[in-house]
Design a protein around this motif. Structure first.
Motif, PDB file in Angstrom:
ATOM      1  N   MET A  58       0.827  -1.213   0.000  1.00 38.62           N
ATOM      2  CA  MET A  58       0.000   0.000   0.000  1.00 38.62           C
ATOM      3  C   MET A  58       0.860   1.262   0.000  1.00 38.62           C
ATOM      4  SD  MET A  58      -3.159  -1.171   2.497  1.00 38.62           S
ATOM      5  CE  MET A  58      -4.020   0.406   2.477  1.00 38.62           C
ATOM      6  N   VAL A  59       1.970   1.239   0.764  1.00 43.23           N
ATOM      7  CA  VAL A  59       2.857   2.417   0.791  1.00 43.23           C
ATOM      8  C   VAL A  59       3.473   2.614  -0.588  1.00 43.23           C
ATOM      9  CG1 VAL A  59       5.032   3.338   1.699  1.00 43.23           C
ATOM     10  CG2 VAL A  59       3.373   2.288   3.260  1.00 43.23           C
ATOM     11  N   GLU A  60       3.955   1.527  -1.195  1.00 42.47           N
ATOM     12  CA  GLU A  60       4.610   1.656  -2.507  1.00 42.47           C
ATOM     13  C   GLU A  60       3.647   2.202  -3.550  1.00 42.47           C
ATOM     14  OE1 GLU A  60       6.455  -2.122  -3.247  1.00 42.47           O
ATOM     15  OE2 GLU A  60       8.040  -1.703  -1.773  1.00 42.47           O
ATOM     16  N   ARG A  61       2.403   1.723  -3.513  1.00 43.25           N
ATOM     17  CA  ARG A  61       1.435   2.198  -4.499  1.00 43.25           C
ATOM     18  C   ARG A  61       1.128   3.681  -4.288  1.00 43.25           C
ATOM     19  NH1 ARG A  61      -2.559  -0.415  -7.473  1.00 43.25           N
ATOM     20  NH2 ARG A  61      -1.477  -2.386  -7.201  1.00 43.25           N
ATOM     21  N   ASP A  62       0.958   4.108  -3.021  1.00 46.95           N
ATOM     22  CA  ASP A  62       0.654   5.520  -2.770  1.00 46.95           C
ATOM     23  C   ASP A  62       1.852   6.414  -3.089  1.00 46.95           C
ATOM     24  OD1 ASP A  62      -2.050   5.612  -2.109  1.00 46.95           O
ATOM     25  OD2 ASP A  62      -1.696   4.949  -0.058  1.00 46.95           O
ATOM     26  N   LEU A  63       3.037   5.906  -2.792  1.00 47.48           N
ATOM     27  CA  LEU A  63       4.249   6.680  -3.089  1.00 47.48           C
ATOM     28  C   LEU A  63       4.398   6.840  -4.601  1.00 47.48           C
ATOM     29  CD1 LEU A  63       6.413   8.035  -1.456  1.00 47.48           C
ATOM     30  CD2 LEU A  63       7.630   5.846  -1.278  1.00 47.48           C
ATOM     31  N   GLY A  64       4.178   5.772  -5.326  1.00 44.20           N
ATOM     32  CA  GLY A  64       4.249   5.816  -6.797  1.00 44.20           C
ATOM     33  C   GLY A  64       3.257   6.838  -7.350  1.00 44.20           C
ATOM     34  N   ALA A  65       2.041   6.831  -6.805  1.00 36.50           N
ATOM     35  CA  ALA A  65       0.997   7.738  -7.311  1.00 36.50           C
ATOM     36  C   ALA A  65       1.361   9.197  -7.004  1.00 36.50           C
ATOM     37  CB  ALA A  65      -0.343   7.381  -6.678  1.00 36.50           C
ATOM     38  N   GLU A  66       1.877   9.454  -5.796  1.00 36.74           N
ATOM     39  CA  GLU A  66       2.249  10.843  -5.438  1.00 36.74           C
ATOM     40  C   GLU A  66       3.395  11.327  -6.311  1.00 36.74           C
ATOM     41  OE1 GLU A  66       0.660  12.989  -3.708  1.00 36.74           O
ATOM     42  OE2 GLU A  66      -0.789  11.537  -2.943  1.00 36.74           O
ATOM     43  N   ARG A  67       4.382  10.454  -6.542  1.00 35.88           N
ATOM     44  CA  ARG A  67       5.532  10.866  -7.379  1.00 35.88           C
ATOM     45  C   ARG A  67       5.073  11.147  -8.799  1.00 35.88           C
ATOM     46  NH1 ARG A  67       9.583   6.795  -4.318  1.00 35.88           N
ATOM     47  NH2 ARG A  67      10.537   8.356  -2.967  1.00 35.88           N
ATOM     48  N   GLU A  68       4.177  10.318  -9.312  1.00 30.61           N
ATOM     49  CA  GLU A  68       3.654  10.501 -10.671  1.00 30.61           C
ATOM     50  C   GLU A  68       2.879  11.826 -10.763  1.00 30.61           C
ATOM     51  OE1 GLU A  68       4.258   9.120 -13.495  1.00 30.61           O
ATOM     52  OE2 GLU A  68       2.747  10.383 -14.465  1.00 30.61           O
TER      53      GLU A  68
END
Ligand code: NDP
Ligand code: GDR
Length: 330
Positions: A313-323
Protein backbone atom coordinates in the motif's frame (compact mmCIF):
# COMPACT_ATOMS: atom_id res chain seq x y z
CA UNK A 1 -22.20 -17.60 -18.99
CA UNK A 2 -23.01 -17.29 -15.26
CA UNK A 3 -24.45 -13.93 -14.26
CA UNK A 4 -23.65 -11.93 -11.10
CA UNK A 5 -25.30 -8.84 -9.63
CA UNK A 6 -23.15 -6.80 -7.22
CA UNK A 7 -24.31 -3.98 -4.93
CA UNK A 8 -21.49 -1.70 -3.73
CA UNK A 9 -19.65 -2.24 -7.01
CA UNK A 10 -17.97 1.19 -6.83
CA UNK A 11 -16.40 0.32 -3.45
CA UNK A 12 -13.11 -1.43 -2.74
CA UNK A 13 -14.50 -4.97 -2.66
CA UNK A 14 -17.00 -4.40 -5.47
CA UNK A 15 -14.20 -3.47 -7.86
CA UNK A 16 -12.00 -6.47 -6.99
CA UNK A 17 -14.98 -8.82 -7.11
CA UNK A 18 -16.10 -7.50 -10.51
CA UNK A 19 -12.61 -8.14 -11.92
CA UNK A 20 -12.44 -11.57 -10.31
CA UNK A 21 -15.85 -12.68 -11.67
CA UNK A 22 -15.17 -11.22 -15.12
CA UNK A 23 -11.94 -13.24 -15.17
CA UNK A 24 -14.03 -16.35 -14.51
CA UNK A 25 -16.34 -15.67 -17.42
CA UNK A 26 -19.25 -14.08 -15.57
CA UNK A 27 -21.53 -11.40 -16.99
CA UNK A 28 -21.25 -8.73 -14.29
CA UNK A 29 -24.04 -6.28 -13.38
CA UNK A 30 -23.45 -3.55 -10.80
CA UNK A 31 -25.92 -1.55 -8.73
CA UNK A 32 -24.99 2.12 -8.43
CA UNK A 33 -26.99 4.64 -6.34
CA UNK A 34 -27.57 8.30 -7.23
CA UNK A 35 -28.45 10.12 -10.43
CA UNK A 36 -24.98 11.28 -11.51
CA UNK A 37 -22.69 9.19 -9.33
CA UNK A 38 -19.08 10.19 -10.20
CA UNK A 39 -17.80 6.79 -9.03
CA UNK A 40 -20.02 5.13 -11.64
CA UNK A 41 -18.27 7.03 -14.45
CA UNK A 42 -14.84 6.08 -13.10
CA UNK A 43 -15.97 2.46 -12.83
CA UNK A 44 -17.26 2.36 -16.41
CA UNK A 45 -13.99 3.77 -17.68
CA UNK A 46 -11.89 1.24 -15.79
CA UNK A 47 -14.25 -1.73 -16.21
CA UNK A 48 -16.30 -1.34 -19.38
CA UNK A 49 -17.41 -4.96 -19.09
CA UNK A 50 -19.67 -4.09 -16.11
CA UNK A 51 -23.29 -3.29 -16.91
CA UNK A 52 -24.28 -0.53 -14.49
CA UNK A 53 -27.85 -0.47 -13.14
CA UNK A 54 -29.19 2.54 -11.24
CA UNK A 55 -30.71 1.30 -7.97
CA UNK A 56 -30.56 2.02 -4.27
CA UNK A 57 -30.62 -0.22 -1.20
CA UNK A 58 -33.24 2.14 0.26
CA UNK A 59 -35.67 1.48 -2.59
CA UNK A 60 -37.12 -2.02 -2.90
CA UNK A 61 -38.73 -1.43 -6.28
CA UNK A 62 -35.36 -0.44 -7.78
CA UNK A 63 -33.79 -3.64 -6.42
CA UNK A 64 -36.60 -5.78 -7.83
CA UNK A 65 -36.05 -4.12 -11.21
CA UNK A 66 -32.28 -4.79 -11.00
CA UNK A 67 -32.83 -8.48 -10.20
CA UNK A 68 -35.49 -8.84 -12.90
CA UNK A 69 -33.26 -7.21 -15.51
CA UNK A 70 -30.01 -8.99 -14.67
CA UNK A 71 -31.50 -12.47 -13.99
CA UNK A 72 -28.50 -13.30 -11.79
CA UNK A 73 -27.23 -16.69 -10.70
CA UNK A 74 -25.41 -14.96 -7.83
CA UNK A 75 -26.10 -11.73 -5.92
CA UNK A 76 -23.33 -10.16 -3.80
CA UNK A 77 -24.67 -7.55 -1.37
CA UNK A 78 -21.63 -5.36 -0.67
CA UNK A 79 -23.41 -1.99 -0.64
CA UNK A 80 -23.47 -0.26 2.75
CA UNK A 81 -22.73 2.83 4.75
CA UNK A 82 -19.45 1.19 5.76
CA UNK A 83 -17.53 3.91 7.62
CA UNK A 84 -18.05 3.45 11.37
CA UNK A 85 -17.69 7.16 12.38
CA UNK A 86 -20.34 8.12 9.80
CA UNK A 87 -22.68 5.59 11.38
CA UNK A 88 -22.49 7.54 14.68
CA UNK A 89 -23.33 10.79 12.85
CA UNK A 90 -26.07 9.28 10.66
CA UNK A 91 -27.38 6.26 12.56
CA UNK A 92 -30.80 6.22 10.93
CA UNK A 93 -29.34 6.29 7.42
CA UNK A 94 -26.94 3.52 8.43
CA UNK A 95 -29.74 1.36 9.82
CA UNK A 96 -31.69 1.91 6.62
CA UNK A 97 -28.92 1.15 4.11
CA UNK A 98 -26.64 -1.25 5.99
CA UNK A 99 -29.41 -3.06 7.90
CA UNK A 100 -32.77 -2.80 6.11
CA UNK A 101 -31.00 -2.77 2.72
CA UNK A 102 -30.17 -6.45 3.28
CA UNK A 103 -33.81 -7.28 3.93
CA UNK A 104 -34.83 -5.43 0.76
CA UNK A 105 -32.24 -7.29 -1.32
CA UNK A 106 -33.44 -10.63 0.09
CA UNK A 107 -37.06 -9.68 -0.61
CA UNK A 108 -36.19 -8.73 -4.20
CA UNK A 109 -34.58 -12.16 -4.67
CA UNK A 110 -37.44 -14.00 -2.97
CA UNK A 111 -40.11 -12.21 -5.01
CA UNK A 112 -38.39 -12.36 -8.42
CA UNK A 113 -36.87 -15.81 -7.94
CA UNK A 114 -40.17 -17.48 -7.13
CA UNK A 115 -40.66 -20.86 -5.50
CA UNK A 116 -37.69 -22.98 -6.57
CA UNK A 117 -35.33 -20.06 -6.20
CA UNK A 118 -31.92 -20.81 -7.70
CA UNK A 119 -30.40 -17.36 -6.97
CA UNK A 120 -27.45 -17.58 -4.57
CA UNK A 121 -27.04 -14.66 -2.17
CA UNK A 122 -23.90 -13.39 -0.41
CA UNK A 123 -24.17 -10.93 2.50
CA UNK A 124 -21.15 -8.84 3.52
CA UNK A 125 -21.18 -9.41 7.28
CA UNK A 126 -18.43 -7.94 9.42
CA UNK A 127 -16.12 -8.57 12.36
CA UNK A 128 -17.54 -5.31 13.75
CA UNK A 129 -20.45 -7.50 14.92
CA UNK A 130 -18.10 -9.02 17.55
CA UNK A 131 -17.34 -5.52 18.88
CA UNK A 132 -16.58 -5.81 22.57
CA UNK A 133 -15.32 -9.33 22.07
CA UNK A 134 -16.72 -12.18 24.17
CA UNK A 135 -13.85 -14.54 23.30
CA UNK A 136 -10.59 -14.57 21.32
CA UNK A 137 -10.05 -15.48 18.58
CA UNK A 138 -13.54 -14.96 17.17
CA UNK A 139 -15.19 -17.72 15.15
CA UNK A 140 -18.62 -18.40 13.60
CA UNK A 141 -20.23 -19.15 16.98
CA UNK A 142 -18.76 -16.25 18.99
CA UNK A 143 -21.65 -14.10 20.36
CA UNK A 144 -22.10 -10.62 18.88
CA UNK A 145 -21.63 -7.40 20.90
CA UNK A 146 -21.60 -4.53 18.38
CA UNK A 147 -20.17 -1.16 19.45
CA UNK A 148 -21.53 1.21 16.79
CA UNK A 149 -24.73 1.85 14.83
CA UNK A 150 -22.84 0.28 11.91
CA UNK A 151 -22.14 -2.90 13.91
CA UNK A 152 -25.76 -3.08 15.08
CA UNK A 153 -27.03 -2.70 11.49
CA UNK A 154 -24.65 -5.48 10.35
CA UNK A 155 -26.01 -7.80 13.05
CA UNK A 156 -29.51 -7.23 11.66
CA UNK A 157 -28.27 -7.93 8.12
CA UNK A 158 -26.53 -11.09 9.30
CA UNK A 159 -29.50 -12.47 11.21
CA UNK A 160 -32.07 -11.67 8.52
CA UNK A 161 -29.87 -13.55 6.02
CA UNK A 162 -29.84 -16.59 8.31
CA UNK A 163 -33.60 -16.25 8.77
CA UNK A 164 -34.36 -16.13 5.01
CA UNK A 165 -32.18 -19.22 4.55
CA UNK A 166 -34.12 -21.10 7.23
CA UNK A 167 -37.60 -19.70 6.55
CA UNK A 168 -37.68 -19.73 2.74
CA UNK A 169 -34.91 -22.18 1.87
CA UNK A 170 -32.95 -19.47 0.04
CA UNK A 171 -29.32 -20.20 -0.78
CA UNK A 172 -28.08 -17.31 1.38
CA UNK A 173 -24.68 -17.03 3.11
CA UNK A 174 -22.96 -14.47 5.30
CA UNK A 175 -19.22 -14.00 5.12
CA UNK A 176 -18.00 -12.57 8.43
CA UNK A 177 -15.00 -10.73 7.03
CA UNK A 178 -12.36 -9.10 9.19
CA UNK A 179 -10.72 -5.85 8.00
CA UNK A 180 -9.23 -6.10 4.54
CA UNK A 181 -7.30 -3.40 2.79
CA UNK A 182 -5.68 -2.51 -0.52
CA UNK A 183 -4.59 0.46 -2.63
CA UNK A 184 -8.30 0.79 -3.48
CA UNK A 185 -9.29 1.29 0.17
CA UNK A 186 -11.11 4.58 0.79
CA UNK A 187 -8.91 7.36 2.20
CA UNK A 188 -11.15 7.67 5.27
CA UNK A 189 -10.16 4.24 6.66
CA UNK A 190 -7.12 4.17 8.91
CA UNK A 191 -4.76 2.00 6.82
CA UNK A 192 -5.11 3.98 3.62
CA UNK A 193 -5.12 7.28 5.53
CA UNK A 194 -1.75 6.20 6.96
CA UNK A 195 -0.16 4.97 3.72
CA UNK A 196 -1.40 7.97 1.75
CA UNK A 197 -0.12 10.40 4.40
CA UNK A 198 3.22 8.62 4.70
CA UNK A 199 3.66 8.91 0.93
CA UNK A 200 2.82 12.62 1.01
CA UNK A 201 5.17 13.20 3.96
CA UNK A 202 7.92 11.36 2.08
CA UNK A 203 7.58 13.65 -0.97
CA UNK A 204 7.33 16.64 1.39
CA UNK A 205 3.84 17.88 0.56
CA UNK A 206 2.35 17.00 3.96
CA UNK A 207 3.78 17.74 7.40
CA UNK A 208 1.95 15.49 9.81
CA UNK A 209 -0.35 12.52 10.19
CA UNK A 210 -3.20 13.11 12.65
CA UNK A 211 -4.87 10.01 14.08
CA UNK A 212 -7.17 8.83 16.86
CA UNK A 213 -6.87 5.57 18.80
CA UNK A 214 -3.38 4.16 18.14
CA UNK A 215 -3.91 1.19 20.46
CA UNK A 216 -6.83 -0.38 18.59
CA UNK A 217 -5.92 -3.81 17.23
CA UNK A 218 -7.26 -5.32 14.02
CA UNK A 219 -6.84 -8.52 12.00
CA UNK A 220 -5.86 -6.98 8.65
CA UNK A 221 -5.80 -8.93 5.38
CA UNK A 222 -5.61 -8.17 1.66
CA UNK A 223 -8.89 -7.41 -0.17
CA UNK A 224 -8.25 -9.57 -3.26
CA UNK A 225 -7.88 -12.65 -1.04
CA UNK A 226 -11.18 -11.79 0.66
CA UNK A 227 -13.31 -11.38 -2.49
CA UNK A 228 -12.09 -14.80 -3.64
CA UNK A 229 -13.48 -16.19 -0.38
CA UNK A 230 -16.89 -14.60 -1.12
CA UNK A 231 -17.10 -16.45 -4.42
CA UNK A 232 -15.88 -19.72 -2.87
CA UNK A 233 -18.71 -19.56 -0.30
CA UNK A 234 -21.31 -19.44 -3.07
CA UNK A 235 -19.84 -22.51 -4.84
CA UNK A 236 -20.53 -24.91 -1.94
CA UNK A 237 -23.31 -27.52 -2.06
CA UNK A 238 -24.93 -26.12 1.11
CA UNK A 239 -25.17 -22.46 2.20
CA UNK A 240 -23.29 -21.64 5.41
CA UNK A 241 -21.53 -18.76 7.17
CA UNK A 242 -17.76 -18.35 7.38
CA UNK A 243 -15.22 -16.18 9.21
CA UNK A 244 -12.56 -14.82 6.87
CA UNK A 245 -9.43 -13.50 8.62
CA UNK A 246 -5.67 -13.97 8.82
CA UNK A 247 -5.55 -15.06 12.48
CA UNK A 248 -3.03 -12.27 13.30
CA UNK A 249 -3.71 -9.04 15.14
CA UNK A 250 -1.72 -5.78 14.99
CA UNK A 251 -2.19 -2.33 16.50
CA UNK A 252 -2.75 0.88 14.56
CA UNK A 253 0.59 2.04 15.99
CA UNK A 254 2.34 -1.00 14.50
CA UNK A 255 0.76 -0.23 11.12
CA UNK A 256 2.04 3.36 11.38
CA UNK A 257 5.55 2.27 12.32
CA UNK A 258 5.78 -0.28 9.47
CA UNK A 259 4.40 2.21 6.95
CA UNK A 260 7.00 4.86 7.80
CA UNK A 261 9.72 2.19 7.73
CA UNK A 262 8.52 1.02 4.30
CA UNK A 263 8.95 4.60 3.05
CA UNK A 264 12.47 4.77 4.53
CA UNK A 265 11.55 7.09 7.43
CA UNK A 266 12.78 5.88 10.85
CA UNK A 267 11.59 8.53 13.32
CA UNK A 268 7.83 8.20 12.74
CA UNK A 269 6.89 9.80 16.08
CA UNK A 270 8.08 13.18 14.77
CA UNK A 271 5.28 13.16 12.21
CA UNK A 272 2.35 11.67 14.14
CA UNK A 273 -0.09 13.56 16.34
CA UNK A 274 -3.12 12.20 18.19
CA UNK A 275 -6.29 14.30 18.06
CA UNK A 276 -9.36 13.33 20.15
CA UNK A 277 -11.48 14.42 17.17
CA UNK A 278 -10.72 11.00 15.66
CA UNK A 279 -11.80 9.02 18.72
CA UNK A 280 -15.19 7.26 18.55
CA UNK A 281 -17.98 7.41 21.17
CA UNK A 282 -17.33 3.68 21.62
CA UNK A 283 -14.63 1.77 19.75
CA UNK A 284 -13.73 -1.84 19.11
CA UNK A 285 -10.47 -2.35 21.01
CA UNK A 286 -9.23 -5.61 19.62
CA UNK A 287 -10.18 -8.17 16.97
CA UNK A 288 -8.57 -11.41 15.87
CA UNK A 289 -10.34 -13.97 13.70
CA UNK A 290 -10.20 -17.74 13.55
CA UNK A 291 -10.52 -18.70 9.87
CA UNK A 292 -10.12 -22.46 10.45
CA UNK A 293 -13.59 -23.35 9.13
CA UNK A 294 -12.92 -21.48 5.86
CA UNK A 295 -9.56 -23.26 5.62
CA UNK A 296 -11.08 -26.66 6.22
CA UNK A 297 -14.30 -26.42 4.17
CA UNK A 298 -13.48 -23.91 1.43
CA UNK A 299 -9.74 -24.57 1.18
CA UNK A 300 -9.27 -20.77 1.52
CA UNK A 301 -5.91 -19.28 2.59
CA UNK A 302 -4.76 -15.66 2.82
CA UNK A 303 -1.74 -15.04 0.55
CA UNK A 304 -0.52 -11.59 1.70
CA UNK A 305 1.21 -11.09 5.07
CA UNK A 306 0.79 -7.99 7.26
CA UNK A 307 4.27 -6.68 6.32
CA UNK A 308 3.64 -7.25 2.61
CA UNK A 309 0.24 -5.54 2.83
CA UNK A 310 1.71 -2.41 4.44
CA UNK A 311 4.59 -2.34 1.95
CA UNK A 312 2.30 -2.86 -1.04
CA UNK A 313 0.00 0.00 0.00
CA UNK A 314 2.86 2.42 0.79
CA UNK A 315 4.61 1.66 -2.51
CA UNK A 316 1.44 2.20 -4.50
CA UNK A 317 0.65 5.52 -2.77
CA UNK A 318 4.25 6.68 -3.09
CA UNK A 319 4.25 5.82 -6.80
CA UNK A 320 1.00 7.74 -7.31
CA UNK A 321 2.25 10.84 -5.44
CA UNK A 322 5.53 10.87 -7.38
CA UNK A 323 3.65 10.50 -10.67
CA UNK A 324 1.34 13.37 -9.69
CA UNK A 325 4.30 15.62 -8.91
CA UNK A 326 6.00 14.66 -12.20
CA UNK A 327 2.88 15.50 -14.20
CA UNK A 328 2.51 18.85 -12.39
CA UNK A 329 6.12 19.67 -13.28
CA UNK A 330 5.57 18.87 -17.00
P1 NDP B 1 -16.88 0.70 0.53
O1 NDP B 1 -17.21 1.72 1.54
O2 NDP B 1 -15.61 0.84 -0.26
O3 NDP B 1 -18.09 0.59 -0.53
C1 NDP B 1 -19.42 0.72 -0.12
C2 NDP B 1 -20.31 0.66 -1.34
O4 NDP B 1 -21.68 0.77 -0.94
C3 NDP B 1 -20.06 1.79 -2.37
O5 NDP B 1 -20.01 1.23 -3.65
C4 NDP B 1 -21.30 2.67 -2.21
O6 NDP B 1 -21.67 3.32 -3.41
C5 NDP B 1 -22.34 1.62 -1.88
N1 NDP B 1 -23.55 2.20 -1.29
C6 NDP B 1 -23.63 3.12 -0.28
N2 NDP B 1 -24.92 3.46 -0.07
C7 NDP B 1 -25.67 2.75 -0.94
C8 NDP B 1 -27.07 2.67 -1.23
N3 NDP B 1 -27.95 3.40 -0.54
N4 NDP B 1 -27.49 1.84 -2.21
C9 NDP B 1 -26.60 1.11 -2.92
N5 NDP B 1 -25.27 1.13 -2.71
C10 NDP B 1 -24.81 1.95 -1.73
O7 NDP B 1 -16.92 -0.72 1.25
P2 NDP B 1 -15.96 -2.01 1.07
O8 NDP B 1 -15.81 -2.32 -0.36
O9 NDP B 1 -14.77 -1.86 1.93
O10 NDP B 1 -16.85 -3.12 1.79
C11 NDP B 1 -17.84 -3.85 1.08
C12 NDP B 1 -18.87 -4.40 2.06
O11 NDP B 1 -18.24 -5.26 3.00
C13 NDP B 1 -19.60 -3.35 2.91
O12 NDP B 1 -20.91 -3.81 3.13
C14 NDP B 1 -18.82 -3.32 4.21
O13 NDP B 1 -19.65 -2.89 5.26
C15 NDP B 1 -18.46 -4.79 4.33
N6 NDP B 1 -17.25 -5.11 5.05
C16 NDP B 1 -16.07 -4.53 4.69
C17 NDP B 1 -14.90 -4.90 5.32
C18 NDP B 1 -13.59 -4.27 4.95
O14 NDP B 1 -12.65 -4.43 5.73
N7 NDP B 1 -13.47 -3.61 3.82
C19 NDP B 1 -14.89 -5.95 6.36
C20 NDP B 1 -16.20 -6.52 6.62
C21 NDP B 1 -17.32 -6.12 5.98
P3 NDP B 1 -21.20 4.86 -3.75
O15 NDP B 1 -19.99 5.14 -2.97
O16 NDP B 1 -20.99 4.84 -5.21
O17 NDP B 1 -22.32 5.71 -3.30
P1 GDR C 1 -13.00 -0.18 11.16
O1 GDR C 1 -11.91 0.51 10.23
O2 GDR C 1 -13.68 0.79 12.04
O3 GDR C 1 -12.33 -1.34 11.81
O4 GDR C 1 -14.07 -0.67 10.09
P2 GDR C 1 -11.11 1.88 10.33
O5 GDR C 1 -9.95 1.73 9.42
O6 GDR C 1 -12.00 3.06 10.12
O7 GDR C 1 -10.62 1.91 11.87
C1 GDR C 1 -9.79 0.93 12.44
C2 GDR C 1 -9.32 1.37 13.81
O8 GDR C 1 -8.39 2.45 13.66
C3 GDR C 1 -8.68 3.43 14.65
N1 GDR C 1 -8.21 4.76 14.20
C4 GDR C 1 -8.66 5.44 13.14
N2 GDR C 1 -9.60 5.13 12.21
C5 GDR C 1 -9.83 6.03 11.21
N3 GDR C 1 -10.71 5.72 10.24
N4 GDR C 1 -9.17 7.24 11.14
C6 GDR C 1 -8.24 7.59 12.08
O9 GDR C 1 -7.67 8.67 12.00
C7 GDR C 1 -7.96 6.64 13.11
N5 GDR C 1 -7.09 6.65 14.16
C8 GDR C 1 -7.25 5.50 14.81
C9 GDR C 1 -10.19 3.38 14.80
O10 GDR C 1 -10.59 3.98 16.04
C10 GDR C 1 -10.44 1.87 14.74
O11 GDR C 1 -10.29 1.32 16.03
C11 GDR C 1 -13.68 -1.23 8.84
C12 GDR C 1 -14.77 -0.89 7.82
O12 GDR C 1 -14.33 -1.31 6.54
C13 GDR C 1 -16.06 -1.60 8.14
O13 GDR C 1 -17.00 -1.39 7.10
C14 GDR C 1 -15.76 -3.11 8.29
O14 GDR C 1 -16.92 -3.81 8.61
C15 GDR C 1 -14.70 -3.33 9.36
O15 GDR C 1 -13.53 -2.63 8.97
C16 GDR C 1 -14.34 -4.80 9.50
Amino acid sequence: MPRALITGITGQDGQYLAEFLHGRGYDVFGVVPGQANPRADALQEEMPFVEVLGADLQDLSSLIAAVEYSQPDEVYNLGAISFVPLSFRQPELTANVTGLGVLRMLEAIRVVGGRDNPIRFYQASSSEMFGKVRESPQNESTPFYPRSPYGVAKVFGHQITVNYREAYGLYAVSGILFNHESPRRGLEFVTRKITNSVARIKVEIQEELVLGNLEARRDWGYAEDYVRAMWMMLQQAEPDDYVIATGESHSVEEFVERAFTAAGIDDWRRFVRVDPRFLRPSDVDTLIGDPSKARRVLGWEPTVSFDDLVRLMVERDLGAERERLRSLAR
